[in-house]
Design a protein around this motif. Structure first.
Motif, PDB file in Angstrom:
ATOM      1  N   THR A  52       0.854  -1.196   0.000  1.00  0.00           N
ATOM      2  CA  THR A  52       0.000   0.000   0.000  1.00  0.00           C
ATOM      3  C   THR A  52       0.879   1.232   0.000  1.00  0.00           C
ATOM      4  O   THR A  52       2.068   1.168   0.342  1.00  0.00           O
ATOM      5  N   CYS A  85      -8.003   8.818  -7.446  1.00  0.00           N
ATOM      6  CA  CYS A  85      -8.346   7.460  -7.010  1.00  0.00           C
ATOM      7  C   CYS A  85      -9.867   7.287  -6.965  1.00  0.00           C
ATOM      8  O   CYS A  85     -10.389   6.245  -7.379  1.00  0.00           O
ATOM      9  N   ALA A  86     -10.571   8.287  -6.485  1.00  0.00           N
ATOM     10  CA  ALA A  86     -12.033   8.214  -6.356  1.00  0.00           C
ATOM     11  C   ALA A  86     -12.730   8.134  -7.707  1.00  0.00           C
ATOM     12  O   ALA A  86     -13.847   7.621  -7.797  1.00  0.00           O
ATOM     13  N   PRO A 126     -11.222   0.332 -11.410  1.00  0.00           N
ATOM     14  CA  PRO A 126     -10.845  -0.221 -10.108  1.00  0.00           C
ATOM     15  C   PRO A 126     -10.522  -1.711 -10.216  1.00  0.00           C
ATOM     16  O   PRO A 126     -10.974  -2.384 -11.134  1.00  0.00           O
ATOM     17  N   CYS A 164      -6.305   1.324  -7.277  1.00  0.00           N
ATOM     18  CA  CYS A 164      -6.478   2.456  -6.362  1.00  0.00           C
ATOM     19  C   CYS A 164      -6.819   1.984  -4.954  1.00  0.00           C
ATOM     20  O   CYS A 164      -6.659   2.738  -3.989  1.00  0.00           O
ATOM     21  N   HIS A 165      -7.248   0.717  -4.811  1.00  0.00           N
ATOM     22  CA  HIS A 165      -7.552   0.177  -3.479  1.00  0.00           C
ATOM     23  C   HIS A 165      -6.292   0.078  -2.620  1.00  0.00           C
ATOM     24  O   HIS A 165      -6.376  -0.039  -1.411  1.00  0.00           O
ATOM     25  N   TYR A 206     -13.560   4.643  -1.284  1.00  0.00           N
ATOM     26  CA  TYR A 206     -13.346   3.707  -2.386  1.00  0.00           C
ATOM     27  C   TYR A 206     -14.615   3.616  -3.211  1.00  0.00           C
ATOM     28  O   TYR A 206     -15.720   3.515  -2.663  1.00  0.00           O
ATOM     29  N   LYS A 231     -13.036  -2.571  -0.660  1.00  0.00           N
ATOM     30  CA  LYS A 231     -11.629  -2.212  -0.491  1.00  0.00           C
ATOM     31  C   LYS A 231     -10.973  -3.139   0.527  1.00  0.00           C
ATOM     32  O   LYS A 231      -9.857  -3.630   0.316  1.00  0.00           O
TER      33      LYS A 231
END
Length: 193
Positions: A129, A152-153, A158, A163-164, A176, A183
Motif C-alpha cells: 500500500t 483514485c475516487a 478499479p 487504487c484500493h 473507495y 476495499k
C-alpha cells in the motif's frame, strides 16, 4: 413472461449473430459483459483500444453504460467474448494466481493529473500500500494529496488499476468507489497471498 428453452436458445443464437455482424461491420465501439467476483458483480467494458471501465454494482451498471454511451459511443453491445481475457485475468487475480494485469487499457475517461495518477497506480506492487501523500510524491507533485484522492475516487478501472492500495497517511482506508467493504476484501485478498 416465461421463455422456454427453445426460445432462449434462439435468442442466444440471434444475439451471437448480431454480435458477430456488429463486430465485422465495425459497428461495435464498446463491448461489455458482467462477471461475478468476491466483491460482487462487476461490469467490464472495452473499446478497440482496451479495457475502459470496471464498475461495481453500487455504481448502477445501467447508469455506467449510459455514461459510456454519452462519453464514448452509443454503439454498445453485450459481447462477453470481447472481454474473455479481462474476465480470465480477474478470475486469476481473485484466485491468488495473478498479481498484475496484462491488459490493454483505454484511459480516455480520465484526463490531466487524474490520468497521470492512474497510470502510476499499477506501480504499487500486489500486497503493498501507499498513502495518498506517497502517491503525490511518486507522480512528482508532493502537494497534490487531495488531487491524488480525487484521481483514485474517479478511477474508471478499479481492481485492474489498483487504487484500493492507496490509504490515508494514518493507515485508515479512506474512500473507495466500490465501498469500504470491497476495499477491505481486496486488501485482505492480497495480504493472504
Amino acid at each position: 413472461m416465461n421463455i422456454d428453452s427453445d426460445d432462449a436458445g434462439a435468442l442466444a443464437r440471434l444475439h451471437a449473430r448480431l454480435e458477430q455482424a456488429a463486430q465485422a461491420e465495425g459497428l461495435l465501439d464498446v463491448a461489455y459483459t458482467t462477471v461475478d467476483s468476491p466483491v460482487g458483480t462487476l461490469l467490464l467494458a472495452a473499446t478497440p483500444k482496451g479495457l475502459i471501465r470496471v464498475a461495481y454494482t453500487n455504481e448502477d451498471h445501467d447508469r455506467v453504460l449510459q455514461h459510456l454511451a454519452e462519453k464514448v459511443s452509443p454503439r454498445i453491445l453485450r459481447s462477453p467474448r470481447q472481454l474473455d481475457t479481462a474476465a480470465r485475468e480477474l478470475d486469476e487475480y481473485f484466485d491468488h494466481k495473478r498479481k498484475a494485469f496484462d491488459l490493454d487499457l483505454d484511459l480516455s475517461l480520465s484526463h490531466g493529473f487524474r490520468q497521470v495518477v492512474q497510470r502510476h497506480l499499477p506501480e504499487i506492487e500486489y500486497g503493498q500500500t501507499r498513502s495518498y501523500k506517497q502517491m503525490a510524491e511518486m507522480v512528482g507533485n508532493p502537494k497534490a494529496v487531495r488531487a491524488v484522492g480525487s484521481a483514485c475516487a474517479t478511477n474508471p478501472l478499479p481492481v485492474v488499476v489498483p487504487c484500493h492500495r492507496v490509504l490515508r497517511t494514518d493507515g485508515t482506508l479512506g474512500g473507495y468507489i466500490g465501498g469500504l467493504e470491497a476495499k477491505t476484501v481486496l486488501l485482505e485478498l492480497e495480504a493472504a497471498a
